[in-house]
Motif scaffolding. Sequence first.
Motif, PDB file in Angstrom:
ATOM      1  N   PRO A  50       0.689  -0.586   0.150  1.00 22.50           N
ATOM      2  CA  PRO A  50      -0.260   0.024   0.197  1.00 22.50           C
ATOM      3  C   PRO A  50       0.921   1.029   0.096  1.00 22.50           C
ATOM      4  O   PRO A  50       2.049   1.453   0.596  1.00 22.50           O
ATOM      5  CB  PRO A  50      -1.053  -0.330   1.482  1.00 22.50           C
ATOM      6  N   CYS A  83       4.252   2.553   2.653  1.00 22.37           N
ATOM      7  CA  CYS A  83       4.115   1.671   3.407  1.00 22.37           C
ATOM      8  C   CYS A  83       5.677   0.972   3.583  1.00 22.37           C
ATOM      9  O   CYS A  83       6.178   0.924   4.073  1.00 22.37           O
ATOM     10  CB  CYS A  83       3.564   0.159   3.136  1.00 22.37           C
ATOM     11  N   GLY A 131       3.197  -4.877   3.943  1.00 21.45           N
ATOM     12  CA  GLY A 131       2.063  -5.088   4.658  1.00 21.45           C
ATOM     13  C   GLY A 131       2.113  -3.092   5.146  1.00 21.45           C
ATOM     14  O   GLY A 131       3.472  -2.101   4.813  1.00 21.45           O
ATOM     15  N   ARG A 132       0.902  -2.469   5.884  1.00 17.00           N
ATOM     16  CA  ARG A 132       0.618  -1.388   5.870  1.00 17.00           C
ATOM     17  C   ARG A 132       1.974  -1.387   7.687  1.00 17.00           C
ATOM     18  O   ARG A 132       2.634  -1.529   7.683  1.00 17.00           O
ATOM     19  CB  ARG A 132      -0.929  -1.251   7.033  1.00 17.00           C
ATOM     20  N   ARG A 133       2.207  -0.231   7.379  1.00 14.79           N
ATOM     21  CA  ARG A 133       3.344   0.775   7.964  1.00 14.79           C
ATOM     22  C   ARG A 133       3.126   0.739   9.580  1.00 14.79           C
ATOM     23  O   ARG A 133       2.217   0.583   9.830  1.00 14.79           O
ATOM     24  CB  ARG A 133       3.264   2.522   7.935  1.00 14.79           C
ATOM     25  N   SER A 185       6.322  -1.721   8.001  1.00 11.69           N
ATOM     26  CA  SER A 185       5.955  -2.271   7.147  1.00 11.69           C
ATOM     27  C   SER A 185       6.513  -3.494   8.090  1.00 11.69           C
ATOM     28  O   SER A 185       7.451  -4.016   8.243  1.00 11.69           O
ATOM     29  CB  SER A 185       6.574  -1.820   6.162  1.00 11.69           C
ATOM     30  N   GLN A 206      -4.764  -7.011   4.083  1.00  6.93           N
ATOM     31  CA  GLN A 206      -4.167  -5.460   4.541  1.00  6.93           C
ATOM     32  C   GLN A 206      -5.507  -5.048   5.136  1.00  6.93           C
ATOM     33  O   GLN A 206      -5.539  -4.074   5.856  1.00  6.93           O
ATOM     34  CB  GLN A 206      -3.701  -5.408   3.726  1.00  6.93           C
ATOM     35  N   HIS A 207      -5.825  -4.237   3.958  1.00  9.81           N
ATOM     36  CA  HIS A 207      -7.248  -3.464   4.368  1.00  9.81           C
ATOM     37  C   HIS A 207      -8.137  -4.144   5.733  1.00  9.81           C
ATOM     38  O   HIS A 207      -9.118  -2.823   5.997  1.00  9.81           O
ATOM     39  CB  HIS A 207      -7.931  -3.191   2.645  1.00  9.81           C
TER      40      HIS A 207
END
Lengths: 256, 257
Positions: free
Chosen positions: B45, B48, B213-215, B217, B255-256
């Motif tokens: 994303p 990230c 993945g999102r921060r 990361s 992730q979301h």
Amino acid sequence: MANRATYTSGIALPLLVGGLALLCWEMAVRVFHVPVVILPPPSRVMLEFFGPRFAELLQHAVPSGLQIASGFVFATVSGILLAVLMAYSVLLRAALQPYMIALQVIPKIALAPLFILWFGIGFSSRFAFATFICFFPVVIATLTGLRDTPTEVLRMCQAIGASEAQVMWRVRLPFALPYVFAGLKIAATMAVIGVVIGEFISADRGLGYLILYCASRSETPGVLAAIAVLCAIGLSLYGVVAWTEQRLLAAQRGER
Amino acid sequence: MVERADYVTLEGVSKIYNPGPAQVEAVSQLGFSVRSGEFVSILGPSGCGKSTLLMMVAGLETATTGAIHIAGERVERPRLQTGIIFQDPTLLPWKSVLDNVMFPVHIQGLDEAQHRARAMSLLQMVGLTDFAEKRPHQLSGGMKQRVAICRALVTDPDLLLMDEPFSALDAITRDELNVALLDIWQRHHKTGLFVTHSIREAVFLSDRVIVMGRRPSRIVADVRIDFSRPRDVHVQESPEFTRLCTQLRDAIESQHG
Ligand SMILES: Nc1ncnc2c1ncn2[C@@H]1O[C@H](COP(=O)(O)OP(=O)(O)OP(=O)(O)O)[C@@H](O)[C@H]1O
Ligand SMILES: [Mg+2]
């Protein structure tokens, strides 16, 4: 077709407007019988260039022109150098930038009498004052340009192992060129102002002196003729700067 | 496929911007490695830390913790054997296409004649032979990015880092450049790290795709792409290609949730 259009809008049109303005001036002065001392008609001013005044105008144009040109050139060279140093050194930039901006803002003309006190009434005081007021626009414009190189370009340079000096001369300065010339155009007009102010305050030669001299004797056509010569000098300097810029930018675009 | 040694290794790599109360942890404790000759794409994303990661591998940003090694040597500054392609072509507008490609050669003071021939052959490979003397402003966006590819390759680096190099281009140009890049890749056998937002692009080009993945990361998927090389555009029509894309999309979407 396109050329013709630029010719009409770029040269013919301004000439036409200028001509019309002069014509209106001429007519107004004649119709309302304005005395020559208040406002001579353009034709009367023109006569100054054909009579004995012509030699006088030339004689005074030489020192003014030299001072304007030398002040401008010196300010250009030293201004660009200082801007390069300030772009290199964070320390120098931090120390000087606020003063550069402050000095840019203060009415530098107010300092003219000080220059006469420091440098005397000769060539050097007017040269120094012209340099002084040209200097800041050059430094500030160049510095702005040098710091405007896109960050990704700088990263690219770093990645390929370019030294600071290589980045400065081969990347930052070429990117800064349009800014530098914007500064030089301001400086070109400032140089004329600087020298005339200097000559107003104290001089025994120069166009500023001639303007005061003619005014004191109510010779208004002489005043206007001297102003016309000053305009010609200022426009020539500006023209040289603009021409150089065009040439350099064309070379950059590959239209040698 | 022959097993090759790890070439780029990251161990416990973190990056903290603006340490202090307003600090941003862009990358946190990341570790993976890339083998010699491998082409690895990184998906993830926005925000990230993909660009940050790439800049650290490039030696343009320093890692706050951990270590990055390339060919056994710790990365502390930019390394001349690493080529980089940015999102922006970063061409110098006053230089011709050829001079832009030659810029690293001139900066590094390398042999002019030898690299000139190499520059010309690279330009030929991306179909820009006729544009060698043109200026960047006379080129389309896709052409400019091709020039940037040539510039990154002119000094024959062993590692190529690419940060969304084609994201500013339209879909068709992008496909063209993907094919061009694949072509160059298959001829020159370099190691590559490629950041992108396009799943198809990643699958098409890579030997391996890493999903971040999102921060802060972490790696949420690490998928091998086993299409044989040389590849051509038609792998994109195979069911296996579609399956891999779906798998990666699921990994990203997890992730979301
Ligand atoms: N120079 C910087 N100073 C402070 N924070 C930064 C800096 N550069 C990046 N960041 C922050 O670090 C995080 C990761 O940024 P980064 O650019 O690496 O993300 P990215 O994955 O490349 O995103 P994108 O896909 O949008 O390009 C973001 O939250 C960003 O705001
Ligand atoms: Mg990014």
